[in-house]
Design a protein around this motif. Structure first.
Motif, short mmCIF file in Angstrom:
data_model
loop_
_atom_site.label_atom_id
_atom_site.label_comp_id
_atom_site.label_asym_id
_atom_site.label_seq_id
_atom_site.Cartn_x
_atom_site.Cartn_y
_atom_site.Cartn_z
N GLY A 114 0.80 -1.21 0.00
CA GLY A 114 0.00 0.00 0.00
C GLY A 114 0.84 1.27 0.00
O GLY A 114 0.37 2.33 -0.41
N ARG A 115 2.10 1.15 0.43
CA ARG A 115 3.02 2.29 0.42
C ARG A 115 4.06 2.20 -0.71
O ARG A 115 4.97 3.00 -0.79
CB ARG A 115 3.75 2.40 1.77
N LYS A 116 3.90 1.19 -1.56
CA LYS A 116 4.82 1.02 -2.70
C LYS A 116 4.69 2.22 -3.63
O LYS A 116 3.59 2.74 -3.86
CB LYS A 116 4.45 -0.27 -3.45
N MET A 117 5.79 2.68 -4.17
CA MET A 117 5.78 3.83 -5.07
C MET A 117 4.90 3.54 -6.28
O MET A 117 5.03 2.48 -6.91
CB MET A 117 7.19 4.19 -5.54
N SER A 118 4.03 4.47 -6.59
CA SER A 118 3.05 4.25 -7.66
C SER A 118 3.69 4.16 -9.04
O SER A 118 3.07 3.65 -9.97
CB SER A 118 2.02 5.39 -7.65
N TRP A 119 4.91 4.60 -9.19
CA TRP A 119 5.57 4.66 -10.50
C TRP A 119 6.60 3.55 -10.70
O TRP A 119 7.30 3.52 -11.70
CB TRP A 119 6.23 6.02 -10.70
N PHE A 120 6.70 2.58 -9.77
CA PHE A 120 7.70 1.51 -9.92
C PHE A 120 7.55 0.76 -11.24
O PHE A 120 8.52 0.32 -11.81
CB PHE A 120 7.61 0.53 -8.75
N HIS A 121 6.32 0.58 -11.70
CA HIS A 121 6.09 -0.18 -12.93
C HIS A 121 6.80 0.46 -14.13
O HIS A 121 7.05 -0.21 -15.13
CB HIS A 121 4.59 -0.29 -13.21
N ALA A 122 7.15 1.74 -14.05
CA ALA A 122 7.75 2.46 -15.18
C ALA A 122 9.28 2.50 -15.12
O ALA A 122 9.91 3.05 -16.03
CB ALA A 122 7.21 3.89 -15.23
N LEU A 123 9.90 1.90 -14.11
CA LEU A 123 11.36 2.01 -13.97
C LEU A 123 12.13 1.45 -15.16
O LEU A 123 13.12 2.03 -15.60
CB LEU A 123 11.82 1.33 -12.68
N ASP A 124 11.71 0.31 -15.67
CA ASP A 124 12.43 -0.28 -16.80
C ASP A 124 12.37 0.59 -18.05
O ASP A 124 13.18 0.43 -18.96
CB ASP A 124 11.91 -1.69 -17.11
N GLY A 125 11.43 1.52 -18.10
CA GLY A 125 11.31 2.41 -19.25
C GLY A 125 12.16 3.67 -19.14
O GLY A 125 12.23 4.45 -20.09
N LEU A 126 12.82 3.88 -17.98
CA LEU A 126 13.67 5.06 -17.84
C LEU A 126 14.90 4.94 -18.74
O LEU A 126 15.45 3.84 -18.91
CB LEU A 126 14.14 5.21 -16.39
N PRO A 127 15.37 6.06 -19.30
CA PRO A 127 16.57 5.98 -20.12
C PRO A 127 17.80 5.64 -19.27
O PRO A 127 17.84 5.93 -18.07
CB PRO A 127 16.70 7.39 -20.70
N LEU A 128 18.76 5.00 -19.88
CA LEU A 128 20.02 4.66 -19.22
C LEU A 128 21.05 5.74 -19.50
O LEU A 128 21.04 6.34 -20.58
CB LEU A 128 20.54 3.31 -19.73
N GLU A 129 21.92 5.98 -18.52
CA GLU A 129 23.00 6.92 -18.77
C GLU A 129 23.82 6.41 -19.95
O GLU A 129 24.16 5.23 -20.01
CB GLU A 129 23.88 7.07 -17.53
N PRO A 130 24.14 7.28 -20.87
CA PRO A 130 24.77 6.82 -22.11
C PRO A 130 26.21 6.35 -21.95
O PRO A 130 26.66 5.49 -22.67
CB PRO A 130 24.70 8.04 -23.03
N GLU A 131 26.92 6.90 -21.01
CA GLU A 131 28.33 6.57 -20.88
C GLU A 131 28.62 5.95 -19.52
O GLU A 131 28.23 6.50 -18.49
CB GLU A 131 29.18 7.84 -21.04
N PRO A 132 29.31 4.83 -19.49
CA PRO A 132 29.74 4.29 -18.19
C PRO A 132 30.86 5.17 -17.62
O PRO A 132 31.37 6.06 -18.30
CB PRO A 132 30.26 2.89 -18.55
N GLU A 133 31.21 4.90 -16.37
CA GLU A 133 32.32 5.61 -15.76
C GLU A 133 33.57 5.44 -16.63
O GLU A 133 33.79 4.39 -17.22
CB GLU A 133 32.61 5.06 -14.36
N THR A 134 34.38 6.47 -16.69
CA THR A 134 35.64 6.37 -17.43
C THR A 134 36.64 5.58 -16.60
O THR A 134 36.55 5.56 -15.37
CB THR A 134 36.22 7.77 -17.72
N PRO A 135 37.60 4.92 -17.24
CA PRO A 135 38.62 4.18 -16.48
C PRO A 135 39.36 5.09 -15.49
O PRO A 135 39.66 4.65 -14.37
CB PRO A 135 39.56 3.64 -17.56
N ASP A 136 39.64 6.32 -15.86
CA ASP A 136 40.34 7.23 -14.94
C ASP A 136 39.49 7.49 -13.69
O ASP A 136 39.99 7.49 -12.57
CB ASP A 136 40.68 8.56 -15.62
N ARG A 137 38.20 7.72 -13.88
CA ARG A 137 37.31 7.97 -12.74
C ARG A 137 37.17 6.71 -11.90
O ARG A 137 37.20 6.78 -10.67
CB ARG A 137 35.96 8.46 -13.21
N GLU A 138 37.00 5.55 -12.52
CA GLU A 138 36.93 4.29 -11.78
C GLU A 138 38.19 4.07 -10.96
O GLU A 138 38.13 3.67 -9.80
CB GLU A 138 36.70 3.12 -12.73
#
Length: 162
Positions: A114-138
């Motif tokens: 009953g307290r679950k976020m109403s928008w959880f069903h849409a999470l898989d539709g969110l865009p992904l960050e285009p670039e992973p961490e750079t090796p220098d930053r990692e």
């Protein structure tokens, strides 16, 4: 991981470590408001283990009674939520994200939806960050990481005796 394998875990800074022997019962995601606040997140993943199969292997948790029926254990140094305990029962719940291998325990149920976020069903539709961490930053993050590794250590921080 087999049902009878030991599961180790602990807090982010390494001050509190534990071992849960055997199967974790009722691994689930709790969406209640108390768990949301305790986790600082939208839900809390929990799984139970008998007190007789549970051992603190380093340090001690601090406790907060979130209600008259429940107390929650956390690291007093880094604040990591670790335990959900109902005094008088024969089990303690551990937070599944505090396990060294959280991927080894798949939740089988959700509670207090009953307290679950109403928008959880849409999470898989969110865009992904285009670039992973750079090796220098990692490399920079790895070189400055103060988080305890996902395995038991003889002492922590490394170089200190426990």
């Amino acid at each position: 991981m087999t049902a009878d394998a030991d599961r180790n875990g602990g807090c982010q800074c390494g001050a509190v470590r534990y071992r849960a022997e055997g199967e974790l019962g009722y691994p689930h995601l709790c969406h209640c408001r108390m768990c949301q606040k305790a986790a600082g997140n939208y839900f809390m993943p929990l799984g139970g283990v008998k007190h007789s199969n549970f051992t603190l292997t380093r340090g001690a948790a601090k406790w907060f009674h979130s209600s008259d029926l429940v107390r929650r254990g956390f690291c007093g140094d880094c604040g990591t939520p670790l335990f959900y305990d109902i005094p008088g029962t024969d089990f303690i719940n551990i937070t599944l994200g505090s396990l060294d291998d959280p991927d080894a325990v798949k939740p089988v149920m959700q509670s207090n939806t009953g307290r679950k976020m109403s928008w959880f069903h849409a999470l898989d539709g969110l865009p992904l960050e285009p670039e992973p961490e750079t090796p220098d930053r990692e490399d920079a993050i790895a070189a400055s990481n103060h988080q305890h590794p996902d395995h038991d250590t003889k002492s922590w921080p490394l170089g200190e005796s426990s």
